[in-house]
Design a protein around this motif. Structure first.
Motif, mmCIF file in Angstrom:
data_model
loop_
_atom_site.group_PDB
_atom_site.id
_atom_site.type_symbol
_atom_site.label_atom_id
_atom_site.label_comp_id
_atom_site.label_asym_id
_atom_site.label_seq_id
_atom_site.Cartn_x
_atom_site.Cartn_y
_atom_site.Cartn_z
ATOM 1 N N LEU A 162 0.823 -1.202 0.000
ATOM 2 C CA LEU A 162 0.000 0.000 0.000
ATOM 3 C C LEU A 162 0.862 1.260 0.000
ATOM 4 C CD1 LEU A 162 -2.925 1.151 0.328
ATOM 5 C CD2 LEU A 162 -2.577 0.986 2.803
ATOM 6 N N THR A 163 2.059 1.133 0.544
ATOM 7 C CA THR A 163 2.919 2.288 0.734
ATOM 8 C C THR A 163 4.051 2.318 -0.293
ATOM 9 O OG1 THR A 163 4.342 1.115 2.313
ATOM 10 C CG2 THR A 163 2.426 2.275 3.194
ATOM 11 N N PRO A 164 4.664 3.522 -0.458
ATOM 12 C CA PRO A 164 4.443 4.734 0.337
ATOM 13 C C PRO A 164 3.072 5.353 0.093
ATOM 14 C CG PRO A 164 5.873 5.216 -1.522
ATOM 15 C CD PRO A 164 5.695 3.726 -1.503
ATOM 16 N N VAL A 165 2.529 5.934 1.154
ATOM 17 C CA VAL A 165 1.279 6.686 1.099
ATOM 18 C C VAL A 165 1.590 8.124 1.493
ATOM 19 C CG1 VAL A 165 -0.947 7.039 2.239
ATOM 20 C CG2 VAL A 165 -0.269 4.750 1.534
ATOM 21 N N VAL A 166 1.087 9.062 0.716
ATOM 22 C CA VAL A 166 1.262 10.481 1.032
ATOM 23 C C VAL A 166 -0.052 11.042 1.548
ATOM 24 C CG1 VAL A 166 1.581 12.779 0.021
ATOM 25 C CG2 VAL A 166 3.192 10.945 -0.508
ATOM 26 N N LEU A 167 0.024 11.756 2.676
ATOM 27 C CA LEU A 167 -1.109 12.453 3.269
ATOM 28 C C LEU A 167 -0.814 13.950 3.203
ATOM 29 C CD1 LEU A 167 -1.354 10.271 6.512
ATOM 30 C CD2 LEU A 167 -2.506 9.851 4.339
ATOM 31 N N LEU A 168 -1.756 14.730 2.680
ATOM 32 C CA LEU A 168 -1.532 16.157 2.478
ATOM 33 C C LEU A 168 -2.675 16.931 3.118
ATOM 34 C CD1 LEU A 168 0.697 17.683 0.764
ATOM 35 C CD2 LEU A 168 -1.089 18.009 -0.939
ATOM 36 N N ASP A 169 -2.329 17.939 3.948
ATOM 37 C CA ASP A 169 -3.392 18.698 4.614
ATOM 38 C C ASP A 169 -3.667 20.010 3.891
ATOM 39 O OD1 ASP A 169 -1.478 20.592 5.354
ATOM 40 O OD2 ASP A 169 -1.377 19.965 7.446
ATOM 41 N N ALA A 170 -4.578 20.805 4.452
ATOM 42 C CA ALA A 170 -5.036 22.026 3.793
ATOM 43 C C ALA A 170 -3.936 23.058 3.629
ATOM 44 C CB ALA A 170 -6.200 22.632 4.579
ATOM 45 N N ASP A 171 -2.942 23.038 4.514
ATOM 46 C CA ASP A 171 -1.860 24.016 4.467
ATOM 47 C C ASP A 171 -0.668 23.537 3.652
ATOM 48 O OD1 ASP A 171 -3.264 25.801 6.141
ATOM 49 O OD2 ASP A 171 -2.620 24.665 7.907
ATOM 50 N N GLY A 172 -0.799 22.362 3.005
ATOM 51 C CA GLY A 172 0.305 21.823 2.229
ATOM 52 C C GLY A 172 1.257 20.972 3.025
ATOM 53 N N GLN A 174 2.797 17.782 4.616
ATOM 54 C CA GLN A 174 2.835 16.441 4.024
ATOM 55 C C GLN A 174 3.395 15.425 5.002
ATOM 56 O OE1 GLN A 174 4.542 16.104 0.010
ATOM 57 N NE2 GLN A 174 5.598 14.234 0.648
ATOM 58 N N VAL A 175 2.731 14.283 5.088
ATOM 59 C CA VAL A 175 3.222 13.137 5.844
ATOM 60 C C VAL A 175 3.335 11.969 4.872
ATOM 61 C CG1 VAL A 175 2.741 11.476 7.689
ATOM 62 C CG2 VAL A 175 2.163 13.902 7.996
ATOM 63 N N THR A 176 4.496 11.343 4.842
ATOM 64 C CA THR A 176 4.699 10.154 4.013
ATOM 65 C C THR A 176 4.832 8.946 4.925
ATOM 66 O OG1 THR A 176 5.824 11.460 2.320
ATOM 67 C CG2 THR A 176 6.129 9.076 2.241
ATOM 68 N N VAL A 177 4.012 7.943 4.676
ATOM 69 C CA VAL A 177 3.991 6.737 5.506
ATOM 70 C C VAL A 177 4.587 5.588 4.707
ATOM 71 C CG1 VAL A 177 2.537 5.161 6.843
ATOM 72 C CG2 VAL A 177 1.867 7.576 6.588
ATOM 73 N N GLU A 178 5.572 4.925 5.308
ATOM 74 C CA GLU A 178 6.181 3.750 4.679
ATOM 75 C C GLU A 178 6.271 2.644 5.717
ATOM 76 O OE1 GLU A 178 9.148 4.066 1.674
ATOM 77 O OE2 GLU A 178 9.320 6.228 1.961
ATOM 78 N N THR A 179 5.533 1.576 5.492
ATOM 79 C CA THR A 179 5.523 0.426 6.380
ATOM 80 C C THR A 179 4.944 -0.759 5.628
ATOM 81 O OG1 THR A 179 4.589 -0.507 8.430
ATOM 82 C CG2 THR A 179 3.286 1.162 7.304
ATOM 83 N N ASP A 180 5.311 -1.953 6.035
ATOM 84 C CA ASP A 180 4.730 -3.160 5.446
ATOM 85 C C ASP A 180 3.401 -3.534 6.090
ATOM 86 O OD1 ASP A 180 6.886 -3.448 3.724
ATOM 87 O OD2 ASP A 180 8.023 -4.680 5.137
ATOM 88 N N ASP A 181 3.031 -2.845 7.161
ATOM 89 C CA ASP A 181 1.803 -3.137 7.899
ATOM 90 C C ASP A 181 0.695 -2.216 7.402
ATOM 91 O OD1 ASP A 181 -0.250 -3.526 9.686
ATOM 92 O OD2 ASP A 181 0.987 -3.331 11.490
ATOM 93 N N ALA A 182 -0.200 -2.738 6.542
ATOM 94 C CA ALA A 182 -1.264 -1.912 5.984
ATOM 95 C C ALA A 182 -2.207 -1.410 7.068
ATOM 96 C CB ALA A 182 -2.038 -2.693 4.924
#
Length: 357
Positions: A162-172, A174-182
């Motif tokens: 599933l990863t990497p997954v990028v999470l982006l908020d209203a202010d720009g 960014q959190v990038t999540v990298e793990t084998d645990d979905a």
């Protein structure tokens, strides 16, 4: 590939592009596929899409199998807690930025985009990203309906990362999540969402078109548009169900609604025999229907509740006194293997029972 001039409203079985004439049907069909979780047509992403995809513009709609096998497809969506309109509502650009960011992380291009889930407001997410990026939209998604967690995708259930997954908020931010645990991805994403104001744009790791064609949920955008078109024709529910490809599992009146967290329950009295009783278990979506103590429909099939006038009823809007048809729509067969049912069946929602297949 650029956004092209539009050709008008949908009247074919499989449109070659999405334009402003498809948006009402897409919104209504995606509400059907939310399984009661997002039965309101006018979601904030759909409103943003109407502003972005004006008259005369269209997004190419392609099948994953028709893309070059090595083309990269990024799936996008919006993870949101329940909230009212406020100052920091998403405007659609966040989805494109998240897609670019996760592709940059993998050092691959964004050749096409797709939505993570076709059920509910996220049906608009892929179209919005396609408009902003100028790339095609893939006619498919990773759920074929709505599920509450980001790890409940058919690719995760089939062993794809599933990863990497990028999470982006209203202010720009960014959190990038990298793990084998979905499952950890889902927990982290929910925590970030709660911390930054109630929503984040999400983009999951790019997928090769050949893998998506074989393992994804194909044709779901077309299905949503078709469901919306059928429902908007205002047929009586009895005639409507056959056209939707489902079955009525109960017809009656809501006599009680008990709202708790584990799960909430709606109780219905039969229309033809008042001694027939149906129970609907719901946690964000309609999950299980039992009639006289016997399960007749369960997740991963889509359960929708429709009034006599053809209006959709959601988990948050079901109430005493409503006369309704409870309808089961079959989910994609990929969700019904022992391997995938661990993420889609009743036990994925802590309901200890076997699914009705």
């Amino acid at each position: 590939m650029d956004v092209r001039p539009g050709t008008g409203a949908a009247d074919g079985v499989r449109p070659a592009e999405i334009d402003s004439g498809h948006l009402d049907d897409l919104a209504l069909g995606s509400a059907v596929l939310s399984s009661g979780g997002d039965a309101a047509r006018a979601g904030f992403l759909h409103r943003a899409l109407r502003e972005s995809l004006g008259p005369g513009l269209a997004v190419p709609l392609v099948q994953a199998a028709d893309l070059p096998p090595d083309a990269w497809v990024v799936h996008v969506g919006l993870l949101a807690a329940p909230f009212a309109a406020g100052e920091a509502m998403p405007v659609g650009t966040e989805l494109a930025r998240a897609a670019r960011a996760v592709a940059h992380r993998r050092q691959v291009p964004v050749d096409a985009v797709a939505t993570i889930e076709i059920g509910g407001h996220n049906a608009a997410a892929g179209v919005l990203a396609a408009v902003r990026l100028g790339v095609p939209l893939v006619d498919g998604d990773l759920m074929g309906r709505a599920f509450p967690r980001i790890d409940q995708t058919i690719l995760s259930a089939s062993g794809f990362p599933l990863t990497p997954v990028v999470l982006l908020d209203a202010d720009g931010g960014q959190v990038t999540v990298e793990t084998d645990d979905a499952g950890a991805v889902a927990r982290i994403a929910a925590a970030v969402c709660a911390t930054v104001g109630g929503w984040v744009a999400v983009a999951t790791t790019p997928v090769r078109a050949r893998d998506l064609a074989e393992h994804g949920i194909n044709g779901s955008v077309t299905r949503a548009i078709g469901l919306g078109r059928t429902l908007s024709a205002a047929h009586p529910p009895a005639d409507l169900v056959a056209e939707l490809g489902g079955e009525v599992v109960f017809r009656g009146t809501v006599v009680d609604v008990v709202r708790t967290s584990s799960p909430s329950v709606a109780v219905l009295e039969g229309a033809d025999n008042r001694w027939d009783v149906a129970r609907i278990d719901m946690v964000g979506e309609f999950l299980v229907v039992a009639v006289n103590g016997e399960a007749v429909a369960t997740t991963p099939d889509v359960i929708c509740v429709v009034t006599e006038s053809g209006e959709l009823v959601g988990v948050e809007t079901v109430r005493r006194g409503q006369a309704v048809h409870v309808v089961r729509l079959p989910s994609d067969p990929k969700w019904k293997s022992p391997e995938t049912l661990r993420l889609s069946g009743p036990e994925a929602f802590q309901i200890a029972m076997d699914p009705v297949l």
